[in-house]
Scaffold this active site. Structure first.
Site, PDB file in Angstrom:
ATOM      1  N   TYR A 160       0.833  -1.199   0.000  1.00  0.00           N
ATOM      2  CA  TYR A 160       0.000   0.000   0.000  1.00  0.00           C
ATOM      3  C   TYR A 160       0.875   1.259   0.000  1.00  0.00           C
ATOM      4  O   TYR A 160       0.344   2.361  -0.012  1.00  0.00           O
ATOM      5  CB  TYR A 160      -0.883   0.039   1.251  1.00  0.00           C
ATOM      6  CG  TYR A 160      -1.702  -1.203   1.484  1.00  0.00           C
ATOM      7  CD1 TYR A 160      -2.955  -1.359   0.891  1.00  0.00           C
ATOM      8  CD2 TYR A 160      -1.232  -2.226   2.285  1.00  0.00           C
ATOM      9  CE1 TYR A 160      -3.707  -2.500   1.102  1.00  0.00           C
ATOM     10  CE2 TYR A 160      -1.975  -3.379   2.512  1.00  0.00           C
ATOM     11  CZ  TYR A 160      -3.219  -3.509   1.913  1.00  0.00           C
ATOM     12  OH  TYR A 160      -3.965  -4.649   2.128  1.00  0.00           O
ATOM     13  N   HIS A 161       2.219   1.089   0.066  1.00  0.00           N
ATOM     14  CA  HIS A 161       3.092   2.232   0.336  1.00  0.00           C
ATOM     15  C   HIS A 161       4.295   2.297  -0.604  1.00  0.00           C
ATOM     16  O   HIS A 161       5.439   2.211  -0.154  1.00  0.00           O
ATOM     17  CB  HIS A 161       3.607   2.167   1.785  1.00  0.00           C
ATOM     18  CG  HIS A 161       2.540   2.029   2.810  1.00  0.00           C
ATOM     19  ND1 HIS A 161       2.730   1.390   4.017  1.00  0.00           N
ATOM     20  CD2 HIS A 161       1.255   2.462   2.837  1.00  0.00           C
ATOM     21  CE1 HIS A 161       1.623   1.418   4.723  1.00  0.00           C
ATOM     22  NE2 HIS A 161       0.698   2.056   4.025  1.00  0.00           N
ATOM     23  N   PRO A 162       4.077   2.478  -1.909  1.00  0.00           N
ATOM     24  CA  PRO A 162       5.225   2.661  -2.803  1.00  0.00           C
ATOM     25  C   PRO A 162       6.006   3.918  -2.410  1.00  0.00           C
ATOM     26  O   PRO A 162       5.407   4.943  -2.071  1.00  0.00           O
ATOM     27  CB  PRO A 162       4.577   2.842  -4.180  1.00  0.00           C
ATOM     28  CG  PRO A 162       3.198   2.307  -4.043  1.00  0.00           C
ATOM     29  CD  PRO A 162       2.809   2.544  -2.626  1.00  0.00           C
TER      30      PRO A 162
END
Lengths: 196, 524
Positions: free
Chosen positions: B451-453
């Protein structure tokens, strides 16, 4: 900004097919998935009234058999995955929305899945295996090479999601689904401008 | 200019509003992306009198149109309709692609950047400007603006209470999340967008505030190139794309400044396509993404994982790298997600699992992964996210799984499912080690979601090893700024939205400090 292939999340397992050069490697540059699977889900038609427009006869046979194996609903008191919930028809509709590249990959994946049973399954087609053998085959694929694991995970996801997406399956789970309108929750609107 | 609050909705020019095939626009600042970085910089610069234009590739979907159906939300609100994956196809990267970006579809979790991460950045990347003391007022500002506060007890749903109980039984540190939300309605549908504007996403905060100060917002507008002249950013080329995929118009924007805030995948792609800011060769490199797993467990009593606030508590016992470098987040999910997230078997075991789904609960693992990934173009047409879990990170993944399983068992779970593609579960803590020993870092083995590029245009003092200078401007191109998670030089373990909000506010201040060198017609 990118012209990436636009396939639903659960199609990820098909990716190795392209990497394995089973298709031309440029096939995944893509056409947008412009009208989504969202609006084709949850249709209420009875399965016997439906026609398969996008899946071939062979593909329908593979997916239907996989549906029966994955979702033997009649033994569990759930809405039938083939006679009440149009699982395969939903998948057919979804296929109609896929980019040509994803569609091609899915076709190849189903072709491989159908013909993968080897010695221990007497080289039978998947769709010809009885339930017990077919279940054993699915297990074998899940324990197989990374390509087989990815393909099986994708096909399982496609079938199961197209069943549970239908709100008629939710009462058996006690799942409450969308609730805001049911509860009459008030909208707050935008936050006020911060003080200077 | 008169500033008037926008009470509902947002004035957005959409593809359906465009009638000319060629649009020529001017602005002081053009911002690419309307998520955490783009919206904050838009507001902070517009309120100081600058003419701001925000271009968003995704559609404008007002809150009232959110359906609380996750699979529909994937289609409407997420990048690649929820189908964005790594090159191997075994890691799903979920990013918002709509006006408001990922802030519309996140779980509201709000962490400040851990101090020890900022210390790493100072030591390893020369970011002496980003100390906890320097950033404190920026964190305070965004926390105030976005109603960020600790979850109240009523916001700790059953699934989160179980995690708290389990962690306490083990003597581990466990805390309520802080979230950016006003008066949560406890619907559990955060990942599908908040229908009643309680989540304080950019869609209902900074964007309408920016618009109130005159910022113009275009949706359905895909920037194809950053324009540069004589070492200065001068604007962008873009295309307005209708929802059926057809091109409606070409757009050319002349601007004194370009701010890229399209996220850690799209921002480097745009720079690479434009052939800019890559003297270091680092554009697209050093990508990290917090590969996470959902560890589900069956409890004797009904949990109803979809009921109540989606995210209530977290275990931070192992957050520091020397203690493992991971956190555990108590997370709820809906039925459609639960049918995909665990592999209980085929046929009978699968249906029994689904029929008992109300007895299940889950824990999300987040690790401090190394920056081993790369974002690039293949044949100039197809984006490639080349990221696999590094062998050096795999022990952290297993440690996080072990800790999550122990929390479940300590809370009374009867069986814990490993997030694997083949069925694998432990029915007691005694069994756990033998189950974990079966895991290997191989493709299509674990069910991974990011969920956190982050981290693909890293910020640093040295132009030879970083893309963006400590004040937010690219080393190579004057007037070309970056204000999104691609700046982060390392992964930060925790959910990054507040880090991006604070950095974007800081960068806006840096721009305003230098405004006379960029904006010919504007003075301080």
């Amino acid at each position: 900004m990118s012209k990436n292939d636009s396939s639903p999340a659960f199609m990820a397992g098909l990716e190795p097919l392209s990497r394995r050069s089973l298709l031309r490697t440029t096939a995944l540059a893509g056409v947008a998935f412009t009208t989504g699977c969202a609006r084709v889900f949850g249709r209420k038609d009875a399965p016997e009234q439906l026609e398969f427009v996008h899946l071939t006869e062979d593909e329908v046979r593979v997916i239907t058999h996989l549906t029966v194996v994955l979702l033997p609903t009649e033994r569990h008191g759930l809405p039938s995955s083939t006679e009440t919930i149009p699982t395969v028809q939903n998948l057919d509709d979804m296929v109609g929305q896929m980019s040509p590249q994803t569609r091609e990959l899915l076709g190849l994946g189903l072709w491989v899945f159908e013909r993968r049973p080897m010695v221990s399954f007497k080289f039978s087609r998947f769709s010809k295996l009885d339930r017990e053998e077919a279940t054993r085959y699915v297990h074998a694929m899940q324990e197989g090479s990374f390509f087989e694991r990815g393909l099986t995970a994708t096909l399982k996801a496609l079938v199961t999601l197209n069943y549970w997406r239908d709100s008629r399956t939710w009462p058996a789970l006690d799942y409450w689904g969308p609730v805001t309108q049911k509860w009459g929750v008030r909208r707050l609107g935008n936050a006020p401008l911060p003080p200077v | 200019m008169t500033v008037k609050s926008i009470l509902k909705g947002l004035p957005v020019t959409q593809a359906s509003d465009v009638v000319d095939g060629q649009l020529d626009l001017q602005a002081d600042v053009v911002i690419v992306g309307s998520g955490a970085g783009g919206a904050v910089t838009a507001y902070e610069l517009a309120r100081q009198g600058l003419s701001v234009l925000v271009l968003e590739a995704g559609p404008y979907v007002p809150s009232s149109e959110f359906t609380e159906d996750f699979t529909e939300a994937l289609e409407a609100l997420y990048e690649d309709h929820g189908g964005q994956t790594n090159k191997a196809g075994d890691l799903l990267l979920l990013q918002g692609r709509c006006v408001g970006g990922s802030t519309v579809v996140n779980g509201c979790v709000s962490f400040r950047t851990p101090d020890f991460i900022l210390e790493d950045w100072q030591r390893d990347f020369g970011l002496d400007n980003l100390t906890p003391e320097t950033l404190a007022p920026y964190f305070e500002r965004v926390e105030r603006h976005l109603s960020i506060d600790d979850n109240g007890e009523h916001e700790i749903a059953m699934h989160s209470r179980l995690v708290r109980d389990g962690a306490k039984a083990l003597g581990w540190s466990v805390k309520p999340f802080k979230r950016n939300i006003r008066d949560c309605a406890l619907t559990g549908h955060c990942l599908s967008g908040c229908k009643t504007e309680r989540k304080q996403s950019m869609l209902v905060t900074y964007l309408p505030w920016a618009a109130a100060h005159g910022a113009r917002i275009y949706s359905d507008t895909r920037v194809t190139r950053v324009l540069e002249e004589g070492g200065r950013a001068r604007g962008v080329h873009a295309e307005v794309i209708a929802h059926d995929g057809s091109k409606v118009a070409d757009m050319r924007v002349q601007a004194d400044m370009v701010i890229l805030a399209a996220g850690a995948v799209q921002t480097p792609l745009l720079l690479l396509k434009s052939g800019l800011a890559n003297r270091s060769g680092e554009v697209g490199r050093n990508f990290a993404c917090h590969p996470s797993m959902y560890v589900s467990a069956r409890y004797p009593q009904p949990v109803y994982p979809w009921r109540g606030a989606l995210l209530g508590t977290y275990v931070d016992e192992f957050m520091r790298p020397e203690k493992g470098g991971f956190i555990l987040e108590a997370g709820g999910l809906g039925a459609a997600e639960m049918c995909l997230i665990t592999e209980p078997g085929t046929g009978k075991p699968y249906l029994e699992y689904m029929q008992d789904i109300k007895y299940y609960s889950g824990i999300v693992t987040l690790i401090h992964d190394h920056n081993v990934g790369q974002i690039s173009w293949q044949d100039g047409e197809r984006k490639v996210i080349d990221y696999d879990v590094a062998d050096s990170d795999f022990p952290s993944m297993v440690a996080a799984l072990r800790a999550a399983a122990r929390v479940h068992f300590a809370a009374g779970a009867s069986e814990v499912f490993m997030p694997t593609t083949a069925p694998l579960k432990a029915t007691s803590e005694d069994e756990l080690e033998s189950v974990l020993a079966q895991l290997e870092n191989a493709p299509h083995t674990l069910r991974l979601v990011s969920y956190h590029p982050q981290g693909s245009c890293r910020m640093g003092a040295d132009p030879a090893s970083s893309v963006v200078a400590p004040h937010g401007e690219t080393h190579d191109v004057a007037g070309l700024y970056v204000a999104d998670a691609s700046l982060l030089p390392t992964s930060i373990i925790v959910n990054p939205q507040v880090t991006v909000y604070a950095l974007a506010t800081y960068i806006a201040d840096q721009i305003l400090d230098r405004r006379e060198q960029y904006f010919r017609l504007k003075s301080a």
